[in-house]
Every structure is written in C-alpha cells, then in structure tokens.
Design a protein around this motif. Structure first.
Motif, PDB file in Angstrom:
ATOM      1  N   ASN A 199       0.827  -1.206   0.000  1.00 21.61           N
ATOM      2  CA  ASN A 199       0.000   0.000   0.000  1.00 21.61           C
ATOM      3  C   ASN A 199       0.862   1.256   0.000  1.00 21.61           C
ATOM      4  N   ILE A 200       0.662   2.086  -1.024  1.00 16.72           N
ATOM      5  CA  ILE A 200       1.329   3.387  -1.098  1.00 16.72           C
ATOM      6  C   ILE A 200       0.310   4.451  -0.691  1.00 16.72           C
ATOM      7  N   VAL A 202      -0.523   8.437  -0.235  1.00 21.19           N
ATOM      8  CA  VAL A 202      -0.057   9.653  -0.928  1.00 21.19           C
ATOM      9  C   VAL A 202      -0.807  10.878  -0.423  1.00 21.19           C
ATOM     10  N   LEU A 223       2.631   8.691 -10.618  1.00 21.00           N
ATOM     11  CA  LEU A 223       1.641   7.751 -10.097  1.00 21.00           C
ATOM     12  C   LEU A 223       0.873   7.070 -11.229  1.00 21.00           C
ATOM     13  N   ALA A 227       0.961   3.070 -11.678  1.00 18.60           N
ATOM     14  CA  ALA A 227      -0.306   2.327 -11.667  1.00 18.60           C
ATOM     15  C   ALA A 227      -0.382   1.297 -12.792  1.00 18.60           C
ATOM     16  N   ASN A 233      -1.302  -0.877  -4.355  1.00 20.63           N
ATOM     17  CA  ASN A 233      -2.508  -0.097  -4.093  1.00 20.63           C
ATOM     18  C   ASN A 233      -2.071   1.347  -3.860  1.00 20.63           C
ATOM     19  N   ILE A 234      -2.655   2.270  -4.591  1.00 19.63           N
ATOM     20  CA  ILE A 234      -2.329   3.689  -4.420  1.00 19.63           C
ATOM     21  C   ILE A 234      -3.506   4.361  -3.726  1.00 19.63           C
ATOM     22  N   ILE A 236      -4.989   7.714  -1.735  1.00 23.09           N
ATOM     23  CA  ILE A 236      -4.782   9.166  -1.681  1.00 23.09           C
ATOM     24  C   ILE A 236      -5.530   9.774  -0.501  1.00 23.09           C
ATOM     25  N   ALA A 252      -6.844   5.420  -8.428  1.00 25.04           N
ATOM     26  CA  ALA A 252      -6.467   5.457  -7.017  1.00 25.04           C
ATOM     27  C   ALA A 252      -7.676   5.261  -6.104  1.00 25.04           C
ATOM     28  N   CYS A 268       1.166   1.358   6.528  1.00 27.02           N
ATOM     29  CA  CYS A 268       1.347   1.346   5.074  1.00 27.02           C
ATOM     30  C   CYS A 268       2.790   0.967   4.738  1.00 27.02           C
ATOM     31  N   ILE A 322      10.158   4.934  -5.688  1.00 29.03           N
ATOM     32  CA  ILE A 322       9.016   4.126  -5.237  1.00 29.03           C
ATOM     33  C   ILE A 322       9.394   2.653  -5.221  1.00 29.03           C
TER      34      ILE A 322
END
Length: 352
Positions: A199-200, A202, A223, A227, A233-234, A236, A252, A268, A322
């Motif tokens: 999990n990112i 942001v 991003l 993706a 998983n992004i 926000i 996202a 995360c 990343i």
C-alpha cells in the motif's frame, strides 16, 4: 480566557492536548477556525476530536486577491466574536488573521513556528508570508530545536522571548498514540483494498498555499505510470476536494471521509507526501518516506539528514524511488522515538 485560532489540521493535532489540559485545569478557552467548501479538513478534525469551535471565514482560494478578500472578511468576523470577551492571550501557529485582531486588542500573542523561512539556509530574505505578517507581532515565539534562534531575532522579538523545544512537533500527539492494526484492516475492507499488495499512501503538496509557487505535475505523472504496473494499491489522502483527485487519478483509492489517518499511516508500506506534518508522522512510524515538497524546511532537512526521508523533484527519480523504497523495512534507529514533548511545561510558562 485563552484563545486558539486553529486554521490547519496540524494546529488541531498540535494544540488539542493543551486545550484538554486547560479544560482539566478549569481555565476558559475559545477556539476559532475557518471553513469553506474547498477546505473542510480542519473543521472535520475538530469535530472528530469533539473540540467546540466557531467557524469564521474561509480559506480564500488560490489567487492572492481571493486570499486577501477572504482574510479581510475573516478578520471582521473574528473581531465580532472576540469583542467583549476577557481574553488573556492568543495561542496559534502564525495565523495572520488572529494575530492582526489580537494585536488590535492588545492581546498577548503566543506564536509557535516551524517554518519561518522557505528553505533551510537561514536566508531571512526567504521569510514566509505568514512569518512576515505574524512573528513581528509576537509576545513570545516557540520553535523546534533545529531552527536557529537567530532567525527569529530578525522579526524584532527579544531573545529572551524566543524559546526552542527539543522535539519535532508531531511527537506532541504521537508519543502516546497506539496505532490499531484492527482499524487498519477494517479500513482496507471498507474500501475493498487488496491486502495482498503493498500500500502506497499519498498526500499532495499544499499547492493553494501562499508559500507554494504552483501545482507541479510530476507526482501525478509518476503515479499514473506506476499504476500501469498493477503491483501496488495507491491510496490518496485529499488535500482539498476528493472529486478533483478522482478526476486526475481515477485508478487510485481516494479517502472520502475524515478518519484518524495515523492508524492507516502506521501500517502502510510507503508514504509519498508533499507537505510536512504527515511526512513527519510517517518518519515517526519508521515508514519509508518520500517528500515531493517543492522546498526543504529546517525540519525536512533534519529528517533527511537522519536518513528517515528523501526529497524527490523529478518524475523518473520518483518512479525509481518508489520501487527502491518498497523493498526497505521500517527504520530501526529512529531518533524521533527518543524525543519527548513537554507541552505541559510550555503551557505553564504561557499562562503563568
């Protein structure tokens, strides 16, 4: 009576313990904030922690003329609320509107400041707009240890009224915080997030703030490319409105409610942030942290020098960072965990 003007999410987190302590001591206080359709986060956090408050004015928007007009209107509203009340002092994080009203009513102004200049090279010519408009009005200034006292003397405040403290601001509310893995899993389930992938988390830069020149595109471009690998998983955390983010980054997961984000941040795998507070919180939890902030503050430099954070200003470098940082484990040697906030002692010094 003590007046707090809390106009940013950080100011709520930073002062909420102080407010509760005043309440326990039987001291009267009043809290003001600002609202607006595009900037509801501070009000939502005040509600989350059940802090009574008055909403005065709005953020104002991106353009300086809009900010100026909103500021004048807000000062008028603050004046109406403050008039007739027996206020002994104002405590705030360099709120321009509150400082102007307090100055007009001869209310002692207690400012806490962690970004007096835009940068860390001690060039007073780079003083932030908020610093220029508030610090010269201060009765006392409190600041974190990594900022030299000499910077604040340029704002005509006597040396004896400039006091440093030996902790990073986020320690104030994180030192007693216990992140819940159960709440983290509940969050993933609620948003239907695949927990089998990293999990990112942001957070954008404060691109509408007066000390940021413009909204940069490299974060969004990076991003979008990341993706396409379909490996992460992004998630926000919207800075302003969630609709804007959903349009820009439709792939996202956008958090569309106010939650205690620290429960998510603590578990995360990577945090990318364009601001200061969540970046610092991420470093406190030992999460690999990438800053995309367009400048490096004194406390940013401290976190970078301690190896807790890196700063990236380029799309390709960000993509590489990343992938590189996703392999890293939580930092073992973390100086932030050895810091202790002494806000109780600071409060005693303020109200004595």
């Amino acid at each position: 009576m003590v007046w707090f003007d809390l106009i940013t999410p950080k100011s709520v987190m930073f002062f909420k313990g102080m407010i509760l302590e005043l309440q326990d001591l039987g001291n009267e206080f009043i809290v003001t904030t600002r609202g607006g359709e595009d900037y509801e986060e501070t009000v939502e956090i005040l509600k989350l922690y059940h802090i009574p408050h008055y909403i005065c004015g709005s953020y104002g928007g991106v353009k300086l003329t809009e900010k100026f007009n909103a500021s004048l209107l807000r000062q008028s509203q603050l004046k109406e609320i403050i008039a007739g009340k027996s206020i002994q002092r104002l405590i705030n994080l360099c709120s321009v509107d509150a400082c102007r009203i307090a100055f007009g009513y001869k209310i002692p102004i207690i400012n806490f400041c962690d970004i007096p200049i835009i940068g860390y090279d001690n060039d007073i010519q780079k003083a932030s707009p908020q610093a220029r408009l508030t610090l010269p009005l201060s009765t006392k200034i409190y600041h974190p240890f990594m900022i030299p006292n000499e910077i604040f003397t340029h704002f005509a405040v006597p040396c004896e009224n400039i006091i440093s403290y030996q902790f990073l601001d986020v320690v104030t509310w994180l030192q007693d915080f216990k992140p819940s893995h159960e709440l983290y899993i509940d969050f993933l389930n609620k948003y239907k997030i695949n927990n089998g992938r990293p999990n990112i988390l942001v957070r954008e830069e404060e691109f509408k703030a007066s000390y940021v020149d413009k909204k940069t595109s490299f974060l969004y471009e990076a991003l979008r490319e990341v993706a396409t690998y379909n490996k992460f998983n992004i998630i926000i955390i919207p800075r302003y409105t969630s609709d804007e983010i959903k349009r820009e980054l439709p792939f996202a997961i956008v958090i569309n409610e106010k939650i205690i984000i620290q429960h998510i941040l603590a578990f995360c795998d990577l945090f990318i942030g364009g601001g200061g507070t969540l970046n610092s919180e991420s470093c406190y939890f030992g999460i690999p942290t990438i800053s995309t902030r367009s400048f490096i503050s004194h406390y940013d430099k401290f976190l970078i020098d301690e190896g807790l954070m890196i700063n990236i200003q380029d799309k390709e470098q960000l993509i590489k960072a990343i992938f590189d940082n996703m392999k890293k484990k939580k930092a073992k040697q973390n100086p932030l965990l050895n810091m202790k906030s002494n806000m109780s002692e600071i409060l005693k010094d303020i109200i004595r």
